[in-house]
Motif scaffolding. Structure first.
Motif: not given
Length: 83
Positions: A15-19, A50-52, A70-72, A24-26
């Motif tokens: 949860t700490a790395d989620k945002q 969730h990724i599409e 990405l090292n998360y 980064a993925l966006a």
């Protein structure tokens, strides 16, 4: 109008790395959407993203390699089946 085929994936991440991971993925080419899947009720230290992604650009293995690079603190990734 035709649409390119996509696949949905679920990423387990702390949860700490989620945002930061979502941000980064966006910006990754071929990623159509990134959404917050929420925290796990059983252990709120972990969450889902969730990724599409476009099939022509990203396979499960390729996304897994990207997430590692990405090292998360990513726990894992699976292909989502919403049928």
């Amino acid at each position: 109008m035709t649409f390119a085929p996509t696949t949905n994936y679920i990423v387990d991440v702390t949860t700490a790395d989620k945002q930061e991971l979502m941000a980064a993925l966006a910006s990754v080419s071929g990623v159509v959407s990134v959404q917050d899947g929420g925290m796990y009720r059983e252990d709120n230290a972990y969450s889902q993203v969730h990724i599409e992604a476009l099939n022509a650009v990203w396979s499960l293995e390729q996304l897994d390699e990207l997430l590692y690079s990405l090292n998360y603190d990513v726990v894992g990734i699976v292909e989502a089946n919403y049928d």
